[in-house]
Structure formats: C-alpha cells, structure tokens
Write a protein that holds these residues in place. Structure first.
Motif, short mmCIF file in Angstrom:
data_model
loop_
_atom_site.label_atom_id
_atom_site.label_comp_id
_atom_site.label_asym_id
_atom_site.label_seq_id
_atom_site.Cartn_x
_atom_site.Cartn_y
_atom_site.Cartn_z
N VAL A 18 41.77 62.53 49.85
CA VAL A 18 42.16 63.69 50.66
C VAL A 18 41.38 64.93 50.23
O VAL A 18 40.90 65.68 51.09
N THR A 19 41.22 65.14 48.94
CA THR A 19 40.47 66.32 48.50
C THR A 19 38.99 66.22 48.86
O THR A 19 38.37 67.23 49.16
N GLU A 20 38.43 65.04 48.85
CA GLU A 20 37.05 64.87 49.30
C GLU A 20 36.93 65.08 50.80
O GLU A 20 36.00 65.72 51.28
N LEU A 21 37.87 64.57 51.55
CA LEU A 21 37.84 64.67 53.01
C LEU A 21 37.98 66.11 53.47
O LEU A 21 37.31 66.53 54.42
N THR A 22 38.82 66.87 52.81
CA THR A 22 39.05 68.26 53.21
C THR A 22 38.05 69.23 52.62
O THR A 22 38.01 70.39 53.01
#
Length: 68
Positions: A18-22
C-alpha cells in the motif's frame, strides 16, 4: 514458526504494498539515495520534497493527470 508469524508477515507485506502503491515511501527512498550519493549534501525536508514532486508532476502542460 509461531502461529502469529504468518499473519504478521502478511500484514507487513500488505503495508509495504500500500505504501509503495500510494507513493508514501517516495520520501524515504529519496532520503536514502541522497544520503548515500552525497553524505554532506543538504536533504530536502518532507514538505520541500512534496512540493518539488508536485511541481515536477504538473510541469508538463501536455500531460493529463487524471482529469478530463
């Protein structure tokens, strides 16, 4: 392997994804790279980095950024 190891690893992977995606990890990666390449150089603050990143993103008037 403990009973909690599998769910903990799964949650850790989901958090990373999630942190990579956002793009939330972008600043951390920037700091690591800047400090590795030139340890004495000034590193932008989080606010300066986000402004630079946003300005760079919208600098090209021909690019469409999710609108229209």
């Amino acid at each position: 392997m403990s009973v909690l190891a599998v769910p903990r690893r799964a949650l850790s992977w989901v958090r990373w994804y999630v942190t990579e995606l956002t793009g939330e990890n972008a600043y951390a990666r920037y700091r690591e790279r800047a400090e590795r390449e030139d340890p004495g150089a000034k590193v932008l603050s989080r606010r300066e980095f986000e402004k630079w990143r946003t300005d760079r993103k919208y600098a090209d008037p021909t690019a469409h950024h999710g609108c229209c």
